[in-house]
Design an enzyme around this catalytic site. Structure first.
Site, PDB file in Angstrom:
ATOM      1  N   HIS A   1      -0.918  -2.369  -4.517  1.00 30.95           N
ATOM      2  CA  HIS A   1      -0.472  -3.266  -5.713  1.00 30.95           C
ATOM      3  C   HIS A   1      -0.309  -2.378  -7.041  1.00 30.95           C
ATOM      4  O   HIS A   1      -0.553  -3.156  -8.129  1.00 30.95           O
ATOM      5  CB  HIS A   1      -1.175  -4.662  -5.616  1.00 30.95           C
ATOM      6  CG  HIS A   1      -0.861  -5.253  -4.337  1.00 30.95           C
ATOM      7  ND1 HIS A   1       0.013  -5.520  -3.484  1.00 30.95           N
ATOM      8  CD2 HIS A   1      -1.780  -6.492  -3.942  1.00 30.95           C
ATOM      9  CE1 HIS A   1      -0.138  -6.187  -2.562  1.00 30.95           C
ATOM     10  NE2 HIS A   1      -1.244  -6.836  -2.873  1.00 30.95           N
TER      11      HIS A   1
ATOM     12  N   GLU B   1       4.940 -12.414   0.915  1.00 32.48           N
ATOM     13  CA  GLU B   1       5.229 -11.583  -0.206  1.00 32.48           C
ATOM     14  C   GLU B   1       6.631 -10.768   0.211  1.00 32.48           C
ATOM     15  O   GLU B   1       6.576 -10.094   1.160  1.00 32.48           O
ATOM     16  CB  GLU B   1       4.215 -10.660  -0.570  1.00 32.48           C
ATOM     17  CG  GLU B   1       2.735 -11.053  -0.868  1.00 32.48           C
ATOM     18  CD  GLU B   1       1.710 -10.198  -0.365  1.00 32.48           C
ATOM     19  OE1 GLU B   1       1.833  -9.057  -0.735  1.00 32.48           O
ATOM     20  OE2 GLU B   1       0.899 -10.638   0.294  1.00 32.48           O
TER      21      GLU B   1
ATOM     22  N   ARG C   1       0.833  -1.311   0.033  1.00 30.74           N
ATOM     23  CA  ARG C   1       0.006   0.001   0.144  1.00 30.74           C
ATOM     24  C   ARG C   1       0.930   1.116  -0.122  1.00 30.74           C
ATOM     25  O   ARG C   1       1.926   1.349   0.527  1.00 30.74           O
ATOM     26  CB  ARG C   1      -1.026  -0.171   1.204  1.00 30.74           C
ATOM     27  CG  ARG C   1      -2.022  -1.216   1.079  1.00 30.74           C
ATOM     28  CD  ARG C   1      -2.758  -1.281   2.210  1.00 30.74           C
ATOM     29  NE  ARG C   1      -3.849  -2.212   2.273  1.00 30.74           N
ATOM     30  CZ  ARG C   1      -3.726  -3.363   2.169  1.00 30.74           C
ATOM     31  NH1 ARG C   1      -2.420  -3.784   2.737  1.00 30.74           N
ATOM     32  NH2 ARG C   1      -4.898  -4.373   2.025  1.00 30.74           N
TER      33      ARG C   1
ATOM     34  N   HIS D   1       2.799 -12.752  -5.850  1.00 28.62           N
ATOM     35  CA  HIS D   1       1.631 -12.931  -4.862  1.00 28.62           C
ATOM     36  C   HIS D   1       0.837 -14.347  -5.005  1.00 28.62           C
ATOM     37  O   HIS D   1      -0.149 -14.327  -5.168  1.00 28.62           O
ATOM     38  CB  HIS D   1       0.389 -11.730  -5.365  1.00 28.62           C
ATOM     39  CG  HIS D   1      -0.081 -11.398  -4.194  1.00 28.62           C
ATOM     40  ND1 HIS D   1      -1.377 -11.947  -3.652  1.00 28.62           N
ATOM     41  CD2 HIS D   1      -0.388  -9.969  -3.584  1.00 28.62           C
ATOM     42  CE1 HIS D   1      -1.754 -11.444  -2.677  1.00 28.62           C
ATOM     43  NE2 HIS D   1      -1.236 -10.220  -2.712  1.00 28.62           N
TER      44      HIS D   1
ATOM     45  N   ASP E   1      -1.895  -9.947   8.203  1.00 31.59           N
ATOM     46  CA  ASP E   1      -1.639  -8.978   6.766  1.00 31.59           C
ATOM     47  C   ASP E   1      -0.676  -7.920   7.310  1.00 31.59           C
ATOM     48  O   ASP E   1      -0.814  -6.858   7.178  1.00 31.59           O
ATOM     49  CB  ASP E   1      -3.079  -8.518   6.482  1.00 31.59           C
ATOM     50  CG  ASP E   1      -3.059  -8.086   4.966  1.00 31.59           C
ATOM     51  OD1 ASP E   1      -2.156  -8.093   4.493  1.00 31.59           O
ATOM     52  OD2 ASP E   1      -4.132  -7.855   4.523  1.00 31.59           O
TER      53      ASP E   1
END
Ligand code: BGC
Length: 411
Positions: free
Chosen positions: A153, A367, A128, A227, A299
Protein backbone atom coordinates in the site's frame (compact mmCIF):
# COMPACT_ATOMS: atom_id res chain seq x y z
CA UNK A 1 -27.84 -4.52 -11.93
CA UNK A 2 -29.64 -1.25 -12.37
CA UNK A 3 -28.67 1.27 -14.98
CA UNK A 4 -27.32 3.62 -12.30
CA UNK A 5 -23.98 1.92 -11.83
CA UNK A 6 -23.16 2.21 -15.46
CA UNK A 7 -24.74 5.51 -16.35
CA UNK A 8 -23.47 7.63 -13.48
CA UNK A 9 -19.77 7.56 -14.25
CA UNK A 10 -20.49 8.59 -17.82
CA UNK A 11 -22.06 11.85 -16.61
CA UNK A 12 -19.27 12.27 -14.07
CA UNK A 13 -16.73 12.00 -16.85
CA UNK A 14 -18.12 14.86 -18.90
CA UNK A 15 -20.05 16.89 -16.38
CA UNK A 16 -19.15 17.45 -12.80
CA UNK A 17 -15.57 16.32 -13.00
CA UNK A 18 -14.80 17.53 -16.48
CA UNK A 19 -12.06 16.00 -18.54
CA UNK A 20 -8.87 16.70 -16.67
CA UNK A 21 -5.71 16.37 -18.65
CA UNK A 22 -2.90 17.58 -16.48
CA UNK A 23 -1.62 19.12 -13.29
CA UNK A 24 -2.63 22.55 -14.59
CA UNK A 25 -6.17 21.28 -14.88
CA UNK A 26 -5.96 19.76 -11.44
CA UNK A 27 -5.04 23.20 -10.17
CA UNK A 28 -7.70 24.97 -12.23
CA UNK A 29 -10.34 22.64 -10.87
CA UNK A 30 -9.20 23.43 -7.34
CA UNK A 31 -9.42 27.17 -8.07
CA UNK A 32 -12.90 27.10 -9.61
CA UNK A 33 -14.17 25.23 -6.59
CA UNK A 34 -12.35 27.34 -4.03
CA UNK A 35 -15.50 29.31 -3.23
CA UNK A 36 -16.75 26.26 -1.36
CA UNK A 37 -13.58 25.80 0.66
CA UNK A 38 -14.25 28.59 3.12
CA UNK A 39 -16.80 28.37 5.87
CA UNK A 40 -19.75 28.24 3.44
CA UNK A 41 -20.50 24.60 2.66
CA UNK A 42 -22.73 23.37 -0.13
CA UNK A 43 -26.15 22.10 1.00
CA UNK A 44 -25.97 18.60 2.47
CA UNK A 45 -22.34 18.98 3.57
CA UNK A 46 -21.07 20.05 6.97
CA UNK A 47 -17.51 20.42 8.16
CA UNK A 48 -16.24 19.98 11.71
CA UNK A 49 -12.93 19.45 13.45
CA UNK A 50 -11.64 15.90 13.84
CA UNK A 51 -8.66 16.93 16.00
CA UNK A 52 -5.05 17.69 15.15
CA UNK A 53 -2.03 15.81 13.88
CA UNK A 54 1.10 15.69 16.07
CA UNK A 55 2.57 18.60 14.06
CA UNK A 56 -0.48 20.74 14.85
CA UNK A 57 -2.21 20.55 11.48
CA UNK A 58 -5.98 20.48 11.79
CA UNK A 59 -7.89 17.45 10.56
CA UNK A 60 -11.32 18.26 9.10
CA UNK A 61 -14.30 15.95 8.99
CA UNK A 62 -16.93 16.35 6.26
CA UNK A 63 -20.42 14.98 6.82
CA UNK A 64 -22.26 14.38 3.56
CA UNK A 65 -25.90 13.31 3.36
CA UNK A 66 -28.12 12.37 0.47
CA UNK A 67 -31.88 12.82 0.11
CA UNK A 68 -32.54 9.27 1.35
CA UNK A 69 -30.75 9.74 4.67
CA UNK A 70 -27.49 7.99 3.76
CA UNK A 71 -24.71 9.72 5.65
CA UNK A 72 -20.99 9.50 5.00
CA UNK A 73 -18.21 11.13 7.01
CA UNK A 74 -14.78 11.65 5.46
CA UNK A 75 -11.62 13.22 6.89
CA UNK A 76 -8.89 15.00 4.95
CA UNK A 77 -6.25 12.79 6.64
CA UNK A 78 -5.82 9.84 4.28
CA UNK A 79 -9.17 10.62 2.61
CA UNK A 80 -10.50 8.19 5.21
CA UNK A 81 -14.20 7.33 5.17
CA UNK A 82 -14.71 7.22 8.94
CA UNK A 83 -18.41 6.31 8.86
CA UNK A 84 -21.13 5.40 6.39
CA UNK A 85 -24.70 4.96 7.53
CA UNK A 86 -27.14 3.11 5.29
CA UNK A 87 -30.68 1.77 5.91
CA UNK A 88 -31.53 -1.88 6.45
CA UNK A 89 -34.70 -3.35 4.91
CA UNK A 90 -36.84 -1.73 7.65
CA UNK A 91 -35.22 1.67 7.14
CA UNK A 92 -33.04 1.52 10.26
CA UNK A 93 -29.69 3.26 9.75
CA UNK A 94 -26.46 1.56 10.82
CA UNK A 95 -22.84 2.47 10.29
CA UNK A 96 -21.50 -0.23 7.97
CA UNK A 97 -17.78 0.65 7.85
CA UNK A 98 -15.06 0.03 10.41
CA UNK A 99 -13.35 3.11 11.80
CA UNK A 100 -12.94 5.59 14.64
CA UNK A 101 -14.40 8.82 15.97
CA UNK A 102 -11.19 10.70 16.61
CA UNK A 103 -7.89 11.23 14.86
CA UNK A 104 -6.02 9.94 17.91
CA UNK A 105 -7.29 6.44 17.23
CA UNK A 106 -5.90 6.53 13.66
CA UNK A 107 -2.52 7.78 14.94
CA UNK A 108 -2.14 5.41 17.91
CA UNK A 109 0.73 2.93 18.13
CA UNK A 110 -1.75 0.05 18.39
CA UNK A 111 -3.39 1.14 15.14
CA UNK A 112 -0.08 1.62 13.33
CA UNK A 113 1.16 -1.77 14.43
CA UNK A 114 -2.02 -3.50 13.24
CA UNK A 115 -1.95 -1.34 10.09
CA UNK A 116 -5.41 -2.22 8.77
CA UNK A 117 -5.78 0.92 6.57
CA UNK A 118 -9.43 1.36 7.64
CA UNK A 119 -11.39 3.39 5.05
CA UNK A 120 -8.31 5.06 3.54
CA UNK A 121 -7.26 6.12 0.07
CA UNK A 122 -4.33 3.93 -0.92
CA UNK A 123 -1.39 5.02 -3.06
CA UNK A 124 0.85 5.24 -4.84
CA UNK A 125 0.61 1.51 -5.27
CA UNK A 126 -2.30 -0.37 -3.70
CA UNK A 127 -1.38 -3.93 -2.69
CA UNK A 128 2.10 -5.47 -2.75
CA UNK A 129 5.32 -4.98 -4.69
CA UNK A 130 7.68 -7.92 -4.21
CA UNK A 131 10.87 -7.31 -2.22
CA UNK A 132 10.29 -3.54 -2.35
CA UNK A 133 11.85 -3.30 -5.75
CA UNK A 134 11.05 -2.90 -9.44
CA UNK A 135 12.93 -2.03 -12.60
CA UNK A 136 11.62 0.52 -15.05
CA UNK A 137 13.37 1.77 -18.22
CA UNK A 138 16.57 0.06 -17.10
CA UNK A 139 16.65 1.67 -13.66
CA UNK A 140 15.98 -0.25 -10.44
CA UNK A 141 13.91 1.52 -7.80
CA UNK A 142 13.92 0.56 -4.11
CA UNK A 143 10.93 1.12 -1.89
CA UNK A 144 10.50 0.82 1.87
CA UNK A 145 9.46 -2.72 2.86
CA UNK A 146 6.62 -2.65 5.38
CA UNK A 147 5.07 -6.10 4.98
CA UNK A 148 7.70 -8.75 5.56
CA UNK A 149 10.01 -8.57 2.54
CA UNK A 150 7.47 -6.63 0.46
CA UNK A 151 6.06 -3.12 0.04
CA UNK A 152 2.37 -2.86 0.90
CA UNK A 153 0.00 0.00 0.00
CA UNK A 154 2.63 2.52 -1.04
CA UNK A 155 5.28 2.02 1.64
CA UNK A 156 5.93 3.31 5.16
CA UNK A 157 4.01 6.56 4.65
CA UNK A 158 1.44 6.00 1.94
CA UNK A 159 -1.37 8.25 0.74
CA UNK A 160 -3.41 6.93 3.67
CA UNK A 161 -1.23 9.02 6.00
CA UNK A 162 -1.15 12.23 3.96
CA UNK A 163 -3.25 15.32 4.58
CA UNK A 164 -5.25 15.87 1.38
CA UNK A 165 -6.58 19.18 0.11
CA UNK A 166 -10.37 18.93 0.08
CA UNK A 167 -12.98 20.84 -1.93
CA UNK A 168 -16.62 20.01 -1.18
CA UNK A 169 -19.14 20.29 -4.01
CA UNK A 170 -22.79 19.85 -4.76
CA UNK A 171 -24.00 19.23 -8.29
CA UNK A 172 -26.72 17.52 -10.30
CA UNK A 173 -24.86 14.22 -9.87
CA UNK A 174 -24.67 14.40 -6.09
CA UNK A 175 -22.71 15.82 -3.21
CA UNK A 176 -19.16 15.11 -2.41
CA UNK A 177 -15.53 16.01 -2.11
CA UNK A 178 -12.63 16.47 -4.50
CA UNK A 179 -9.42 15.46 -2.76
CA UNK A 180 -6.02 16.37 -4.18
CA UNK A 181 -2.52 15.42 -3.14
CA UNK A 182 0.76 15.97 -4.96
CA UNK A 183 3.36 13.36 -4.18
CA UNK A 184 6.90 14.70 -4.70
CA UNK A 185 9.34 13.02 -7.09
CA UNK A 186 11.03 10.21 -5.18
CA UNK A 187 8.47 9.99 -2.37
CA UNK A 188 8.67 6.50 -0.82
CA UNK A 189 11.17 5.65 -3.59
CA UNK A 190 8.76 6.11 -6.51
CA UNK A 191 9.90 8.14 -9.53
CA UNK A 192 8.01 11.20 -10.78
CA UNK A 193 5.99 13.96 -9.17
CA UNK A 194 2.49 12.52 -9.04
CA UNK A 195 -0.51 14.90 -9.00
CA UNK A 196 -3.44 12.92 -7.69
CA UNK A 197 -7.08 13.87 -7.66
CA UNK A 198 -9.82 11.68 -6.22
CA UNK A 199 -13.50 12.50 -5.98
CA UNK A 200 -16.09 10.94 -3.71
CA UNK A 201 -19.67 11.55 -4.92
CA UNK A 202 -22.67 10.46 -2.87
CA UNK A 203 -25.71 10.33 -5.14
CA UNK A 204 -29.44 10.24 -4.46
CA UNK A 205 -29.42 6.82 -6.15
CA UNK A 206 -27.53 5.63 -3.03
CA UNK A 207 -24.23 5.27 -4.78
CA UNK A 208 -20.78 6.30 -3.71
CA UNK A 209 -18.90 6.99 -6.94
CA UNK A 210 -15.13 7.27 -6.69
CA UNK A 211 -13.13 8.75 -9.54
CA UNK A 212 -9.33 8.61 -9.46
CA UNK A 213 -7.03 10.63 -11.73
CA UNK A 214 -3.31 11.21 -11.71
CA UNK A 215 -0.55 12.72 -13.80
CA UNK A 216 3.20 12.19 -13.46
CA UNK A 217 6.39 13.96 -14.52
CA UNK A 218 8.27 10.63 -15.02
CA UNK A 219 7.15 7.09 -15.82
CA UNK A 220 5.99 5.43 -12.59
CA UNK A 221 3.72 2.64 -11.33
CA UNK A 222 0.31 3.82 -10.06
CA UNK A 223 -2.46 1.71 -8.52
CA UNK A 224 -4.95 3.70 -6.46
CA UNK A 225 -7.73 2.17 -4.41
CA UNK A 226 -10.07 2.64 -1.45
CA UNK A 227 -9.70 0.48 1.64
CA UNK A 228 -13.07 0.54 3.44
CA UNK A 229 -13.96 -2.49 5.52
CA UNK A 230 -17.66 -3.32 5.41
CA UNK A 231 -19.86 -5.21 7.83
CA UNK A 232 -23.41 -4.97 6.52
CA UNK A 233 -24.84 -5.90 9.95
CA UNK A 234 -23.19 -2.74 11.27
CA UNK A 235 -19.60 -2.13 12.34
CA UNK A 236 -18.66 -3.83 15.58
CA UNK A 237 -20.88 -6.82 14.77
CA UNK A 238 -19.43 -10.30 14.65
CA UNK A 239 -17.72 -11.84 11.64
CA UNK A 240 -18.71 -11.37 8.02
CA UNK A 241 -18.62 -15.13 7.36
CA UNK A 242 -22.42 -15.05 7.13
CA UNK A 243 -22.42 -12.45 4.35
CA UNK A 244 -23.20 -13.84 0.92
CA UNK A 245 -20.72 -12.84 -1.76
CA UNK A 246 -20.73 -12.90 -5.55
CA UNK A 247 -17.54 -11.99 -7.41
CA UNK A 248 -17.77 -11.64 -11.17
CA UNK A 249 -14.48 -13.45 -11.85
CA UNK A 250 -13.66 -16.78 -13.44
CA UNK A 251 -9.95 -16.48 -12.57
CA UNK A 252 -7.75 -15.26 -9.72
CA UNK A 253 -4.04 -14.73 -9.15
CA UNK A 254 -2.63 -17.36 -6.75
CA UNK A 255 0.00 -16.16 -4.27
CA UNK A 256 3.12 -17.41 -2.52
CA UNK A 257 3.58 -17.50 1.25
CA UNK A 258 4.39 -13.75 1.31
CA UNK A 259 1.13 -13.00 -0.56
CA UNK A 260 2.90 -12.09 -3.82
CA UNK A 261 1.27 -13.47 -7.01
CA UNK A 262 3.09 -16.39 -8.58
CA UNK A 263 2.25 -14.93 -12.02
CA UNK A 264 -0.31 -17.61 -12.77
CA UNK A 265 -3.86 -16.66 -13.80
CA UNK A 266 -5.78 -19.60 -12.37
CA UNK A 267 -9.29 -20.81 -13.15
CA UNK A 268 -11.55 -20.56 -10.08
CA UNK A 269 -13.61 -23.61 -11.11
CA UNK A 270 -13.75 -26.26 -8.39
CA UNK A 271 -11.87 -24.08 -5.88
CA UNK A 272 -12.98 -22.03 -2.83
CA UNK A 273 -12.31 -19.00 -5.04
CA UNK A 274 -15.32 -19.61 -7.24
CA UNK A 275 -17.78 -16.91 -6.16
CA UNK A 276 -19.54 -16.67 -9.52
CA UNK A 277 -22.63 -18.05 -7.81
CA UNK A 278 -23.49 -16.19 -4.58
CA UNK A 279 -21.85 -18.11 -1.71
CA UNK A 280 -21.54 -17.50 2.02
CA UNK A 281 -18.05 -16.17 2.75
CA UNK A 282 -17.61 -18.76 5.50
CA UNK A 283 -18.83 -21.72 3.45
CA UNK A 284 -15.39 -22.87 2.28
CA UNK A 285 -13.09 -20.90 4.57
CA UNK A 286 -12.25 -23.98 6.63
CA UNK A 287 -11.24 -26.11 3.65
CA UNK A 288 -7.74 -27.49 3.47
CA UNK A 289 -6.33 -25.30 0.75
CA UNK A 290 -2.79 -23.95 0.40
CA UNK A 291 -3.98 -20.59 -0.91
CA UNK A 292 -6.35 -20.06 2.01
CA UNK A 293 -3.59 -21.18 4.38
CA UNK A 294 -1.05 -18.69 2.98
CA UNK A 295 -3.45 -15.78 3.45
CA UNK A 296 -5.17 -17.12 6.62
CA UNK A 297 -8.42 -16.78 4.69
CA UNK A 298 -9.28 -14.78 1.58
CA UNK A 299 -6.72 -12.13 0.64
CA UNK A 300 -6.55 -12.59 -3.11
CA UNK A 301 -6.83 -10.67 -6.33
CA UNK A 302 -9.69 -11.72 -8.59
CA UNK A 303 -9.44 -11.25 -12.36
CA UNK A 304 -12.73 -9.57 -13.18
CA UNK A 305 -14.85 -10.77 -16.07
CA UNK A 306 -15.67 -7.76 -18.19
CA UNK A 307 -19.04 -7.20 -19.79
CA UNK A 308 -18.62 -6.93 -23.57
CA UNK A 309 -19.72 -3.58 -24.98
CA UNK A 310 -19.27 -1.61 -21.76
CA UNK A 311 -16.15 0.10 -23.06
CA UNK A 312 -14.53 2.14 -20.33
CA UNK A 313 -17.57 2.15 -18.07
CA UNK A 314 -17.54 0.47 -14.67
CA UNK A 315 -18.90 -3.08 -14.81
CA UNK A 316 -20.24 -5.22 -12.00
CA UNK A 317 -17.41 -6.72 -9.95
CA UNK A 318 -19.07 -7.98 -6.77
CA UNK A 319 -22.27 -8.10 -4.78
CA UNK A 320 -22.52 -8.67 -1.03
CA UNK A 321 -25.81 -9.50 0.72
CA UNK A 322 -26.32 -9.66 4.47
CA UNK A 323 -29.48 -11.74 4.86
CA UNK A 324 -30.70 -10.52 8.27
CA UNK A 325 -30.51 -6.76 7.65
CA UNK A 326 -31.26 -7.21 3.95
CA UNK A 327 -28.42 -4.80 3.10
CA UNK A 328 -26.89 -5.23 -0.34
CA UNK A 329 -23.60 -3.74 -1.50
CA UNK A 330 -22.70 -3.81 -5.19
CA UNK A 331 -19.32 -2.80 -6.56
CA UNK A 332 -18.73 -1.81 -10.17
CA UNK A 333 -15.37 -0.73 -11.54
CA UNK A 334 -13.30 0.04 -14.59
CA UNK A 335 -10.37 -1.83 -12.96
CA UNK A 336 -9.32 -5.32 -14.10
CA UNK A 337 -8.91 -6.69 -10.55
CA UNK A 338 -10.55 -6.88 -7.14
CA UNK A 339 -8.75 -7.78 -3.92
CA UNK A 340 -11.16 -9.61 -1.63
CA UNK A 341 -9.73 -9.45 1.89
CA UNK A 342 -11.76 -11.19 4.60
CA UNK A 343 -10.31 -9.28 7.57
CA UNK A 344 -8.02 -12.16 8.52
CA UNK A 345 -5.63 -9.99 10.50
CA UNK A 346 -8.28 -8.32 12.66
CA UNK A 347 -7.82 -9.79 16.13
CA UNK A 348 -9.89 -7.72 18.54
CA UNK A 349 -6.99 -5.46 19.56
CA UNK A 350 -8.69 -2.42 18.02
CA UNK A 351 -11.89 -1.01 19.49
CA UNK A 352 -14.16 0.78 17.06
CA UNK A 353 -16.21 3.95 17.32
CA UNK A 354 -19.16 2.21 18.99
CA UNK A 355 -16.90 0.77 21.71
CA UNK A 356 -16.94 -2.76 20.32
CA UNK A 357 -13.74 -4.62 19.42
CA UNK A 358 -13.01 -5.39 15.78
CA UNK A 359 -12.70 -9.13 16.11
CA UNK A 360 -11.36 -11.69 13.66
CA UNK A 361 -13.03 -11.29 10.25
CA UNK A 362 -15.49 -8.64 11.46
CA UNK A 363 -15.04 -6.65 8.24
CA UNK A 364 -14.34 -7.31 4.58
CA UNK A 365 -12.59 -5.19 2.00
CA UNK A 366 -13.29 -5.18 -1.74
CA UNK A 367 -10.40 -3.23 -3.23
CA UNK A 368 -10.73 -2.42 -6.92
CA UNK A 369 -7.28 -2.35 -8.47
CA UNK A 370 -4.74 -3.52 -11.02
CA UNK A 371 -3.10 -6.79 -10.02
CA UNK A 372 -0.61 -6.95 -7.14
CA UNK A 373 3.10 -6.73 -8.00
CA UNK A 374 2.36 -5.76 -11.62
CA UNK A 375 5.63 -3.78 -11.95
CA UNK A 376 7.44 -7.15 -11.62
CA UNK A 377 4.94 -9.28 -13.54
CA UNK A 378 5.25 -8.86 -17.32
CA UNK A 379 2.08 -10.90 -18.03
CA UNK A 380 -0.17 -8.67 -15.88
CA UNK A 381 -1.84 -5.51 -17.27
CA UNK A 382 0.63 -2.64 -16.98
CA UNK A 383 0.42 -0.15 -14.11
CA UNK A 384 3.01 2.20 -15.56
CA UNK A 385 1.80 5.77 -16.03
CA UNK A 386 3.80 7.88 -18.46
CA UNK A 387 4.10 11.69 -18.46
CA UNK A 388 1.88 12.10 -21.53
CA UNK A 389 -0.93 10.01 -20.03
CA UNK A 390 -3.66 10.53 -17.44
CA UNK A 391 -4.37 7.76 -14.97
CA UNK A 392 -8.13 7.35 -14.73
CA UNK A 393 -10.07 4.79 -12.76
CA UNK A 394 -13.68 4.66 -11.56
CA UNK A 395 -15.43 2.58 -8.93
CA UNK A 396 -19.03 2.75 -7.76
CA UNK A 397 -20.33 1.28 -4.50
CA UNK A 398 -24.12 0.96 -4.56
CA UNK A 399 -26.19 0.47 -1.41
CA UNK A 400 -29.64 -1.11 -1.47
CA UNK A 401 -31.70 -3.70 0.36
CA UNK A 402 -33.41 -6.94 -0.52
CA UNK A 403 -36.79 -7.97 0.82
CA UNK A 404 -36.01 -11.65 0.43
CA UNK A 405 -36.02 -13.56 3.73
CA UNK A 406 -35.11 -16.97 2.36
CA UNK A 407 -31.42 -16.30 1.83
CA UNK A 408 -28.96 -18.75 3.36
CA UNK A 409 -27.92 -18.31 6.98
CA UNK A 410 -24.54 -19.33 8.36
CA UNK A 411 -25.87 -19.99 11.86
C1 BGC B 1 -4.12 -6.68 2.13
C2 BGC B 1 -4.02 -7.46 3.40
C3 BGC B 1 -3.66 -6.52 4.50
C4 BGC B 1 -4.70 -5.44 4.56
C5 BGC B 1 -4.39 -4.41 5.60
C6 BGC B 1 -5.19 -5.67 2.30
O1 BGC B 1 -5.33 -4.92 1.14
O2 BGC B 1 -4.38 -7.50 1.03
O3 BGC B 1 -3.06 -8.46 3.30
O4 BGC B 1 -3.57 -7.17 5.72
O5 BGC B 1 -4.80 -4.80 3.32
O6 BGC B 1 -3.12 -3.98 5.47
Amino acid sequence: MTRHLFSLPRCLGIGLLGVLIGPACLQAQAQTMSATSSSAMPPGIERSSFGRLADGREVDCYRITNDNGIEMRVINYGGIIVSLKTPDRTGRLDDIVLGFDSIGDYLSDTYRQANPYFGALIGRYGNRIANGRFTLDGETYRLPTNDGPNTLHGGDVGFNQRLWHVEPFSSAEGRGLVLTYTSPDGEQGFPGRLSTRVSYTLTDDNELAIDYRARTTRATPVNLTQHSYFNLKGEGSASVLDHELMINASAYTPIDETLIPTGEIADVSGTPFDFRQPTLIGARMGQKNTQLAYAKGYDHNFVLSKTPGQGDLPTLAARVIEPRSGRVLEVATTEPGLQFYSGNFLDGSLTGKSGRPYTHRSGLALETQHFPDSPNQPNFPSTILKPDETYHSQTVYRFSTTASEDLPHAD
